[in-house]
Design a protein around this motif. Sequence first.
Motif, PDB file in Angstrom:
ATOM      1  N   TYR A 174      33.145  -5.362  67.110  1.00 10.83           N
ATOM      2  CA  TYR A 174      34.061  -4.827  68.124  1.00 10.83           C
ATOM      3  C   TYR A 174      33.527  -4.992  69.553  1.00 10.83           C
ATOM      4  CZ  TYR A 174      31.070  -0.645  68.349  1.00 10.83           C
ATOM      5  OH  TYR A 174      30.018   0.207  68.506  1.00 10.83           O
ATOM      6  N   ASP A 202      40.673  -6.972  63.186  1.00  9.47           N
ATOM      7  CA  ASP A 202      40.954  -8.385  63.475  1.00  9.47           C
ATOM      8  C   ASP A 202      42.435  -8.716  63.372  1.00  9.47           C
ATOM      9  OD1 ASP A 202      40.993  -8.061  60.747  1.00  9.47           O
ATOM     10  OD2 ASP A 202      39.625  -9.719  60.294  1.00  9.47           O
ATOM     11  N   ALA A 207      42.353  -3.134  59.821  1.00 15.19           N
ATOM     12  CA  ALA A 207      41.203  -3.940  60.231  1.00 15.19           C
ATOM     13  C   ALA A 207      41.406  -4.334  61.685  1.00 15.19           C
ATOM     14  CB  ALA A 207      41.077  -5.180  59.350  1.00 15.19           C
ATOM     15  N   VAL A 214      34.371  -8.261  59.735  1.00 20.82           N
ATOM     16  CA  VAL A 214      35.209  -8.665  60.872  1.00 20.82           C
ATOM     17  C   VAL A 214      34.333  -9.022  62.068  1.00 20.82           C
ATOM     18  CG1 VAL A 214      37.136  -7.194  60.164  1.00 20.82           C
ATOM     19  CG2 VAL A 214      35.428  -6.288  61.743  1.00 20.82           C
ATOM     20  N   LYS A 266      35.645  -4.474  55.032  1.00 21.23           N
ATOM     21  CA  LYS A 266      35.955  -5.836  55.467  1.00 21.23           C
ATOM     22  C   LYS A 266      34.958  -6.312  56.518  1.00 21.23           C
ATOM     23  CE  LYS A 266      39.744  -8.746  57.183  1.00 21.23           C
ATOM     24  NZ  LYS A 266      41.133  -8.772  57.706  1.00 21.23           N
ATOM     25  N   ASN A 321      34.186  -3.548  59.482  1.00 22.50           N
ATOM     26  CA  ASN A 321      35.324  -2.986  60.197  1.00 22.50           C
ATOM     27  C   ASN A 321      35.062  -1.499  60.479  1.00 22.50           C
ATOM     28  OD1 ASN A 321      38.076  -2.782  61.158  1.00 22.50           O
ATOM     29  ND2 ASN A 321      38.558  -1.798  59.204  1.00 22.50           N
TER      30      ASN A 321
END
Length: 249
Positions: free
Chosen positions: A13, A121, A119, A10, A8, A36
């Motif tokens: 981080y 998010d 995930a 995202v 995914k 992710n």
Amino acid sequence: MKILVPVKRVLDYNVKPRVKSDGTGVDLANVKMSMNPFDEIGVEEAIRLREKGVATEVVAVSVGPAKAQETLRTALAMGADRAILVQTDDAVEPLALAKIFKAIADAEQPGLVILGKQAIDDDNNQTGQMLAALTGWAQGTFASAVNVDGDHVNVTREVDGGLETVKLKLPAIVTTDLRLNEPRYASLPNIMKAKSKPLDTKTPADYGVDTTPRVKTLKVSEPPVRSAGVKVADVDELVAKLKAMGVHS
């Protein structure tokens, strides 16, 4: 054996999320996006299994906007053999994701599906379990070790009391935890090779999946700002303040 690895795209981080001024969601304009982290661990584990001779092919798949091709190219640069993008500009919820992955699994017939436990998010932690339910395959969630043995896979799971090892009949679903491995960095030659690796583009309609949301987000807001602490001169003053707050030993 073929391994299917969903990934995914995202918010990176390292980026501090910003809430939109109207409270409708997180502002993703002009911010760094990446794979992710839990999915990156899944890609690494699949590649390691191929390097051991357990797997013959690693297929990365993503559901998202056209820019998710960048995320898939990262997986290809790490060592995945080919990729599939199910393109949609709509936010896709876990159940619809699981249905898409189920349709892809039916077409690809993998022996193992490895995906991140959640995930970063939305933190739903649902897709892997839903996929296992839809396929009827065994599942090993929160994996910290994966060992394929013939037509079974032994998965060491991180649970509240420590570690639990389950033996699953293949095909199976595995979701990754942080301590499973440390993903590799893609080398420049592999990044260049990734540009020529196959990447197919599909739509949810190609798999007969309706991605209409079932959940409506009412409001997104920042967490409350933490109030400043108070300094005390000595232990007696600390005890007095705690008693005033109703805290007893």
